[in-house]
Scaffold this motif. Structure first.
Motif, mmCIF file in Angstrom:
data_model
loop_
_atom_site.group_PDB
_atom_site.id
_atom_site.type_symbol
_atom_site.label_atom_id
_atom_site.label_comp_id
_atom_site.label_asym_id
_atom_site.label_seq_id
_atom_site.Cartn_x
_atom_site.Cartn_y
_atom_site.Cartn_z
ATOM 1 N N SER A 149 -34.262 -57.332 45.186
ATOM 2 C CA SER A 149 -33.530 -58.215 45.960
ATOM 3 C C SER A 149 -33.179 -59.464 45.208
ATOM 4 N N PRO A 150 -32.251 -60.304 45.396
ATOM 5 C CA PRO A 150 -31.897 -61.429 44.961
ATOM 6 C C PRO A 150 -32.937 -62.683 45.214
ATOM 7 N N CYS A 151 -33.360 -63.582 44.421
ATOM 8 C CA CYS A 151 -34.508 -64.532 44.592
ATOM 9 C C CYS A 151 -33.796 -65.380 45.776
ATOM 10 N N PRO B 175 -29.819 -66.456 39.670
ATOM 11 C CA PRO B 175 -29.267 -65.310 39.292
ATOM 12 C C PRO B 175 -30.324 -64.379 38.690
ATOM 13 N N THR C 166 -33.658 -61.441 39.993
ATOM 14 C CA THR C 166 -34.262 -60.840 41.099
ATOM 15 C C THR C 166 -35.482 -61.423 41.601
ATOM 16 N N TYR C 167 -36.050 -61.202 42.771
ATOM 17 C CA TYR C 167 -37.081 -61.690 43.233
ATOM 18 C C TYR C 167 -38.155 -61.397 42.267
ATOM 19 N N CYS D 51 -38.279 -63.828 39.141
ATOM 20 C CA CYS D 51 -38.170 -64.930 39.268
ATOM 21 C C CYS D 51 -39.268 -65.738 40.165
#
Length: 134
Positions: free
Chosen positions: A7-9, A14, A16-17, A20
């Motif tokens: 998932s996006p963080c 920019p 991924t979770y 990051c």
């Protein structure tokens, strides 16, 4: 429910979770020594921890001189909407500040938290000390 690694963080970078803030959260949960490299990275990981209700991480990254004994759970229905880092400043090798705006919604009302947070590095680890609300 845990956030999927791909998932996006939540912090807005920019990435991924997993690539990051998730790496810092997982290291803490596994009692590993991975630490945020900068005050901004710590602040972003703390924002993501608020989004995901990771209270143990929040307490562990709070400086012992200001750390509360516990954190209350988030209010039911609270939704974090985004983070905007306005500026990040290093004052010397072990002190920094991060100005940010975090947006949320609760009970159909929008909220905005604008803070200049202070951070200190001790034994190689960054900690949140406190902040001034704007």
């Amino acid at each position: 429910m845990p956030m999927p690694a791909a998932s996006p963080c939540p912090c807005g970078r920019p990435a991924t979770y997993a690539g990051c803030c998730g790496a810092l959260h997982a290291a803490h949960a596994g009692r590993q020594a991975l630490m945020a490299p900068t005050p901004e990275a710590l602040m972003r990981s703390r924002y993501s921890a608020f989004v995901l209700d990771l209270r143990p991480y929040l307490l562990a990254t709070w400086h012992a001189s200001r750390r509360p004994g516990e954190l209350d759970p988030p209010e039911p229905g609270l939704k974090w909407l985004g983070l905007d880092v306005k500026r990040s400043t290093m004052h010397d090798a072990d002190h920094g500040t991060v100005e940010f705006v975090a947006r949320s919604r609760l009970g159909g009302r929008a909220h905005r938290l604008h803070e200049v947070s202070r951070f200190v590095r001790e034994n190689g680890a960054w900690f949140y000390v406190d902040g001034d609300l704007s």
